[in-house]
Write a protein that holds these residues in place. Sequence first.
Motif, short mmCIF file in Angstrom:
data_model
loop_
_atom_site.label_atom_id
_atom_site.label_comp_id
_atom_site.label_asym_id
_atom_site.label_seq_id
_atom_site.Cartn_x
_atom_site.Cartn_y
_atom_site.Cartn_z
N THR A 97 10.83 -2.09 -4.32
CA THR A 97 10.71 -1.07 -3.29
C THR A 97 10.39 -1.75 -1.97
O THR A 97 9.42 -2.51 -1.87
N SER B 87 14.84 1.46 -2.60
CA SER B 87 14.58 0.82 -3.89
C SER B 87 15.90 0.35 -4.50
O SER B 87 16.94 0.98 -4.30
N ASP C 87 0.83 -1.19 0.00
CA ASP C 87 0.00 0.00 0.00
C ASP C 87 0.87 1.25 0.00
O ASP C 87 2.03 1.23 0.45
N GLU C 88 0.33 2.33 -0.50
CA GLU C 88 1.06 3.60 -0.56
C GLU C 88 1.18 4.26 0.80
O GLU C 88 2.07 5.08 1.02
N THR D 176 2.13 3.03 3.71
CA THR D 176 3.40 2.69 4.34
C THR D 176 4.54 3.46 3.71
O THR D 176 5.43 3.96 4.40
N ILE D 177 4.53 3.58 2.38
CA ILE D 177 5.60 4.30 1.67
C ILE D 177 5.59 5.78 2.03
O ILE D 177 6.63 6.39 2.27
N GLN D 178 4.40 6.37 2.13
CA GLN D 178 4.29 7.81 2.38
C GLN D 178 4.58 8.16 3.84
O GLN D 178 5.14 9.22 4.13
#
Length: 453
Positions: A247, A238, A225-226, A228-230
């Motif tokens: 990533t 990466s 999901d985005e 966690t990345i954000q």
Amino acid sequence: MRIPKFALAFLFAVCVVVYLTYVKHHYDDKKPALLKQPLYTPALHSHTRPTSAEVVSEEFQYGIMFDAGSTGTRIHVFKFLLQRNESPKLAHETFKAIKPGLSAYADDPDGCAEGILTLLDVAKDGVPALQWKSTPLVLKATAGLRLLPGEKANHLLNKVKEIFKASPFLFVEEGVSIMDGTDEGVSAWITINFLIGGLHTADTPTVGMLDLGGGSTQITFSPKDEITIQTSPDDITSFQMFNLTYTLYSHSYLGLGLMSARLAVLGGTEGQPLQEGQELVSPCLAPDYTGQWKQTEVTYTIRGQKAGEPIYESCLNKVEKMLYKKVKKAENLKDMQFYAFSYYYDKGVDLGIIDAKVGGSIRVSDYIEGAKQVCNNMDSSSEGNPFICLDLTYISVLLQELGFPVDKVFKLARTIDGVETSWALGATFHFLETLRTQSLTPEQFGGQADIGQ
């Protein structure tokens, strides 16, 4: 007799081709053998029968990785099979471990030489002599050296470099270093996903990785999901592997490995001896237990509290206070498959939930229930494993702090297809690819300008 213009042109073209062929052959002979045969580009097969030496150099690539951990040093000699249009396959691994770890020689760097030389003999047996000059020799130190004062750690690394440079293998100055905790997690993630086949195609699902060492612990996974990345930009990395981009979320907690956590829960400080006559007293030990325990070359006298208070609840309280606000919860981990290594595995064996040789599966709740049962049934006769209550309680709390529900199931594996599930394989892949993509000159290979000649 006049020669036709067409014949002259043909003769000129032949001369040019012969000249260019000679130049290319002469140039290739001067390049390092490692760069003439990239890791991920298999050699072309000839219709003529090659010599045994040609078979070795064209079809296989070797890599030597020293894992300098907090409790011991381990060597991995990897043999990779290269095939056209396919990712490399691990054909064989030679493995050997010795104790103690490099950090035990913090005040006597020369003392580590005997062990390193012993492991180099293993490498010589595992790699054909014709391949020695093209096989990189790498040592990555983990939490044991990360916890040492910088000057002492550098003295140890310089000693290793001195030994490696005198060896017949490919020495690269950057190949001897202290490994960043995040790199350790990413490399272990590469290893496990390579071994289970998760890196060969873009649509193959990957698994997460948990590693609990002596000095540090890591969690690494590919976020689905985005959010966690954000929300965790500092933990996102990466990289490319086999022409695919990955990533990952990866976080390493220095000081929260099992040995360091034991000391913290007991009330000690890493590397600091106690005053004469002083003891570490803890409710996580059996009542009336007294003994000695050595951590990072410091010997501590430890003692359990007198009987009276419930052991599990008292130990749980100590562990929760020690971990308070030290761990970040990761999101959306419930439906993701995870493999867990090292001390997670060992304590699963201690509980009798998995087989020591083949591994198995375990739930967070198994660690919790195991801790309750062990802690509340300890007595001073539990001298064979005095830390089992503390260890299981710590693991059960750590996993919940990381964000795993109590019903979460992990796969525990020490080896997959006979290969150790450590970061060493992934780190070797990464190092070999770095050498290839950087196109280093012979002079940059630790001064060994004659490599490949």
